[in-house]
Scaffold this motif. Structure first.
Motif, PDB file in Angstrom:
ATOM      1  N   ARG A 216     -31.148-106.223  42.150  1.00 12.08           N
ATOM      2  CA  ARG A 216     -31.209-104.758  42.082  1.00 12.08           C
ATOM      3  C   ARG A 216     -30.231-104.277  41.037  1.00 12.08           C
ATOM      4  NH1 ARG A 216     -30.698-101.840  47.422  1.00 12.08           N
ATOM      5  NH2 ARG A 216     -32.937-102.216  47.495  1.00 12.08           N
ATOM      6  N   ASP A 217     -30.710-103.310  40.264  1.00 14.79           N
ATOM      7  CA  ASP A 217     -29.925-102.700  39.199  1.00 14.79           C
ATOM      8  C   ASP A 217     -29.439-101.341  39.718  1.00 14.79           C
ATOM      9  OD1 ASP A 217     -29.112-101.644  36.780  1.00 14.79           O
ATOM     10  OD2 ASP A 217     -31.136-101.393  35.990  1.00 14.79           O
ATOM     11  N   HIS A 218     -28.303-100.892  39.237  1.00 17.40           N
ATOM     12  CA  HIS A 218     -27.836 -99.532  39.556  1.00 17.40           C
ATOM     13  C   HIS A 218     -27.967 -98.729  38.275  1.00 17.40           C
ATOM     14  CE1 HIS A 218     -25.808-100.587  43.454  1.00 17.40           C
ATOM     15  NE2 HIS A 218     -25.846-101.781  42.896  1.00 17.40           N
ATOM     16  N   THR A 230     -28.910 -94.684  32.994  1.00 16.14           N
ATOM     17  CA  THR A 230     -28.358 -95.534  31.934  1.00 16.14           C
ATOM     18  C   THR A 230     -29.258 -96.748  31.795  1.00 16.14           C
ATOM     19  OG1 THR A 230     -27.104 -96.978  33.403  1.00 16.14           O
ATOM     20  CG2 THR A 230     -26.033 -94.920  32.736  1.00 16.14           C
ATOM     21  N   GLY A 231     -28.884 -97.678  30.941  1.00 16.42           N
ATOM     22  CA  GLY A 231     -29.591 -98.961  30.866  1.00 16.42           C
ATOM     23  C   GLY A 231     -29.350 -99.796  32.116  1.00 16.42           C
ATOM     24  N   GLY A 232     -28.314 -99.476  32.887  1.00 19.68           N
ATOM     25  CA  GLY A 232     -27.953-100.241  34.090  1.00 19.68           C
ATOM     26  C   GLY A 232     -26.449-100.450  34.137  1.00 19.68           C
ATOM     27  N   LEU A 273     -41.812-111.722  32.742  1.00 18.21           N
ATOM     28  CA  LEU A 273     -42.386-110.434  33.123  1.00 18.21           C
ATOM     29  C   LEU A 273     -41.497-109.850  34.219  1.00 18.21           C
ATOM     30  CD1 LEU A 273     -44.633-108.376  32.806  1.00 18.21           C
ATOM     31  CD2 LEU A 273     -46.134-109.837  34.150  1.00 18.21           C
ATOM     32  N   TYR A 274     -41.086-108.620  33.981  1.00 14.45           N
ATOM     33  CA  TYR A 274     -40.158-107.945  34.889  1.00 14.45           C
ATOM     34  C   TYR A 274     -40.955-106.949  35.714  1.00 14.45           C
ATOM     35  CZ  TYR A 274     -36.397-104.346  35.621  1.00 14.45           C
ATOM     36  OH  TYR A 274     -35.536-103.402  36.108  1.00 14.45           O
ATOM     37  N   PHE A 275     -40.920-107.130  37.026  1.00  9.73           N
ATOM     38  CA  PHE A 275     -41.602-106.204  37.919  1.00  9.73           C
ATOM     39  C   PHE A 275     -40.554-105.260  38.520  1.00  9.73           C
ATOM     40  CE2 PHE A 275     -44.045-110.115  37.836  1.00  9.73           C
ATOM     41  CZ  PHE A 275     -45.362-109.679  37.745  1.00  9.73           C
ATOM     42  N   TYR A 289     -43.367-102.151  34.468  1.00 13.30           N
ATOM     43  CA  TYR A 289     -43.297-103.528  33.998  1.00 13.30           C
ATOM     44  C   TYR A 289     -42.411-103.538  32.764  1.00 13.30           C
ATOM     45  CZ  TYR A 289     -47.811-104.518  36.389  1.00 13.30           C
ATOM     46  OH  TYR A 289     -48.827-104.690  37.287  1.00 13.30           O
ATOM     47  N   ASN A 290     -41.622-104.608  32.610  1.00 12.45           N
ATOM     48  CA  ASN A 290     -40.977-104.858  31.336  1.00 12.45           C
ATOM     49  C   ASN A 290     -41.420-106.239  30.875  1.00 12.45           C
ATOM     50  OD1 ASN A 290     -39.510-102.439  31.227  1.00 12.45           O
ATOM     51  ND2 ASN A 290     -37.948-103.276  32.581  1.00 12.45           N
ATOM     52  N   ALA A 291     -41.454-106.428  29.576  1.00 11.16           N
ATOM     53  CA  ALA A 291     -42.007-107.662  29.019  1.00 11.16           C
ATOM     54  C   ALA A 291     -40.910-108.661  28.680  1.00 11.16           C
ATOM     55  CB  ALA A 291     -42.820-107.322  27.767  1.00 11.16           C
ATOM     56  N   ARG A 292     -39.825-108.643  29.452  1.00 14.35           N
ATOM     57  CA  ARG A 292     -38.608-109.367  29.047  1.00 14.35           C
ATOM     58  C   ARG A 292     -37.655-109.482  30.230  1.00 14.35           C
ATOM     59  NH1 ARG A 292     -35.377-105.154  29.644  1.00 14.35           N
ATOM     60  NH2 ARG A 292     -36.452-103.158  29.556  1.00 14.35           N
ATOM     61  N   PHE A 293     -36.592-110.241  30.035  1.00 11.35           N
ATOM     62  CA  PHE A 293     -35.500-110.277  31.017  1.00 11.35           C
ATOM     63  C   PHE A 293     -34.874-108.884  31.116  1.00 11.35           C
ATOM     64  CE2 PHE A 293     -35.068-114.893  29.881  1.00 11.35           C
ATOM     65  CZ  PHE A 293     -34.841-115.436  31.136  1.00 11.35           C
ATOM     66  N   GLY A 294     -34.481-108.460  32.313  1.00 13.29           N
ATOM     67  CA  GLY A 294     -33.795-107.167  32.480  1.00 13.29           C
ATOM     68  C   GLY A 294     -32.330-107.285  32.116  1.00 13.29           C
ATOM     69  N   ASP A 295     -31.734-106.163  31.815  1.00 14.49           N
ATOM     70  CA  ASP A 295     -30.312-106.121  31.510  1.00 14.49           C
ATOM     71  C   ASP A 295     -29.721-104.967  32.319  1.00 14.49           C
ATOM     72  OD1 ASP A 295     -27.800-105.989  30.424  1.00 14.49           O
ATOM     73  OD2 ASP A 295     -28.443-106.177  28.347  1.00 14.49           O
ATOM     74  N   PRO A 296     -28.890-105.169  33.320  1.00 12.71           N
ATOM     75  CA  PRO A 296     -28.076-106.357  33.631  1.00 12.71           C
ATOM     76  C   PRO A 296     -28.622-107.303  34.714  1.00 12.71           C
ATOM     77  CG  PRO A 296     -27.222-104.501  34.852  1.00 12.71           C
ATOM     78  CD  PRO A 296     -28.456-104.016  34.131  1.00 12.71           C
ATOM     79  N   GLU A 297     -29.884-107.196  35.104  1.00 13.33           N
ATOM     80  CA  GLU A 297     -30.374-108.094  36.166  1.00 13.33           C
ATOM     81  C   GLU A 297     -30.196-109.574  35.803  1.00 13.33           C
ATOM     82  OE1 GLU A 297     -31.886-105.404  35.068  1.00 13.33           O
ATOM     83  OE2 GLU A 297     -33.146-104.468  36.597  1.00 13.33           O
ATOM     84  N   THR A 298     -30.436-109.888  34.520  1.00 11.78           N
ATOM     85  CA  THR A 298     -30.324-111.279  34.068  1.00 11.78           C
ATOM     86  C   THR A 298     -28.934-111.850  34.361  1.00 11.78           C
ATOM     87  OG1 THR A 298     -31.872-110.738  32.349  1.00 11.78           O
ATOM     88  CG2 THR A 298     -30.572-112.732  31.988  1.00 11.78           C
TER      89      THR A 298
HETATM   90  N1  GLY Z   1     -32.133-102.834  33.848  1.00 12.55           N
HETATM   91  C1  GLY Z   1     -33.395-102.329  33.521  1.00 12.55           C
HETATM   92  C2  GLY Z   1     -34.035-102.921  32.341  1.00 12.55           C
HETATM   93  O1  GLY Z   1     -33.641-103.936  31.827  1.00 12.55           O
HETATM   94  O2  GLY Z   1     -35.008-102.340  31.884  1.00 12.55           O
END
Ligand code: GLY
Ligand code: AMP
Length: 425
Positions: A216-218, A230-232, A273-275, A289-298
């Motif tokens: 989970r991202d904040h 924000t981006g996270g 693939l990011y759900f 959907y994102n087509a990549r690793f999430g930031d900061p989830e990764t």
């Molecule tokens: N943390 C959300 C994203 O990477 O899009």
């Protein structure tokens, strides 16, 4: 065993985490990064004067280095611009979706229509290409309502409107004032979903989907989910409310159908693939959907990976994920972002970072950092500066360790959320 050299495209905390994990592989030799950052520079040769979006220069660089075995394209823009296509055309091995597949993130209208066509659960919506028609619609729709600019907008093209006035001015902002640039040529207006958010990143090889542990991202800037999107600002993994039962449901109703749908559309998805999911009671719906690793989830998920990351990337590219058993440690992981004062709005750069003892207490992933040309010290160069990350036997322990390290770090104007992983778990 011949070691493999790898280029990573990108220069944020996510890319530092990918580089750090690859460096642990017995099969990996030298790492390159374009553009990288001051942290990545400690483990990779960084070509810091080339941007991640300068795809001509990146292709040229890979052409000129026959020692590069694989290019990992991490950010959304170069994926949407077709960097993977360009590398493949020239016979280079690349990790990430083609631009035909990356459209699942690059166009919200595409992804919503895909979900409708294949019966994948998501919020009800309408797509508009005229401000006038969008205004007519929001005059009568249920409130709250969510407005989304169609294209890529650094995660910021989403407006949650709690009054009709806000919704009307949001339409103007996106479609007429073009607050999110070209992303606002089209917009999606969708139903507001109430529930709990979970991010599931998954390796996909076009056929098989292998979800990573949930995180989970904040997204909001301030404690208590206050402040701007924000981006996270931090992330954690696992997410206790995402039970085995929900996991199976998501796999059956969302993950597998999405990968099948993309194949059927002639856009097989290979990469991560990011759900972005919303759990609404018993139901799970796709937020994005994102087509990549999430930031900061990764940063919160990769430290838990036990399998060699290069083996996972190879299997994703070669279409052999079904044969690979990907293992994770039972440890929990928490990442707290240290950001520049003012982020996600205006902020200053060039502040000297004091790391104290943080690197002894936790893993400090760099995001917006650079080496000062004049003083040789590590300074801030972006909004999100560091992702201070710790593993622990449970979330409580990981969280305590991450915050102990955060307290060691300082730079002028630094701020961070003090409630990462303490709400909703
Ligand atoms: N943390 C959300 C994203 O990477 O899009
Ligand atoms: P997105 O970029 O589509 O993920 O949207 C960014 C954030 O806005 C999400 O992480 C959610 O917190 C929120 N959001 C997006 N769509 C909705 C929705 N339909 N209902 C409630 N919140 C939403």
């Amino acid at each position: 065993m011949e070691k493999k050299n790898i280029l990573i495209v990108g220069g944020g905390g996510r890319e530092h985490a990918i580089a750090w994990k690859l460096k642990q592989s017995k099969r990996v030799g030298k790492l390159y990064a374009i553009p990288g950052n001051a942290g990545i520079a400690s483990i990779a040769e960084c070509v810091s004067d080339v941007k991640a979006t300068d795809i001509d220069k990146i292709v040229e660089f890979v052409d000129s280095r026959p020692d590069i075995y694989m290019t990992v394209v991490a950010p959304d823009d170069p994926l949407a611009m077709g960097l993977v296509n360009r590398l493949n055309e020239r016979g280079h091995r690349a990790f990430g979706p083609t631009k035909e597949a990356a459209i699942i993130e690059a166009s919200k209208a595409f992804s919503k229509d895909l979900m409708k066509k294949y019966g994948i659960p998501t919020a009800k919506y309408e797509v508009f290409d005229s401000a006038e028609k969008a205004r007519e619609y929001v005059k009568t729709c249920d409130i709250p309502v969510v407005l989304k600019a169609d294209g890529l907008a650094l995660g910021k093209g989403v407006l949650i409107c709690t009054t009709r006035e806000q919704a009307l001015s949001g339409v103007k902002e996106i479609m007429e004032d073009k607050a999110f640039g070209a992303a606002g040529g089209k917009m999606v207006v969708e139903e507001f979903l109430n529930g709990e958010e979970v991010s599931v990143l998954a390796y996909c090889d076009g056929e098989t989907v292998k979800p990573m542990p949930a995180s989970r991202d904040h997204k909001r800037a301030l404690d208590g989910d206050k402040g701007l999107n924000t981006g996270g600002m931090g992330a954690f993994s696992p997410v206790p409310m995402y039970t085995q039962k929900l996991k199976e449901k998501a796999e059956k109703e969302i993950f597998v159908p999405t990968v099948k749908a993309m194949k059927k559309e002639g856009r097989p998805f290979k990469g991560v693939l990011y759900f972005g999911l919303m759990v609404c009671g018993e139901n799970i719906k796709v937020l994005e959907y994102n087509a990549r690793f999430g930031d900061p989830e990764t940063q919160a998920v990769l430290p838990r990976l036990k399998t060699d990351l290069l083996d996972v990337f190879d299997a994703t590219i070669d279409g052999t994920l079904d044969k690979l058993n990907i293992e994770y440690s039972a440890d929990a992981c928490v990442c707290v972002v240290a950001a520049s004062g003012g982020y996600p709005e205006k902020y200053e750069k060039g502040k000297v970072i004091d790391f104290g003892n943080s690197e002894k207490l936790a893993t400090v992933f760099h995001a917006g950092t650079a080496v000062c040309k004049e003083c040789g010290k590590i300074v801030t160069s972006g909004g999100r500066v560091l992702g201070i990350t710790a593993l622990g036997k449970d979330l409580k322990e990981a969280r305590a360790k991450a915050y102990a390290a955060v307290k060691e770090v300082g730079f002028e104007g630094m701020y961070y959320r003090s409630d990462i992983c303490s709400v909703g778990i």
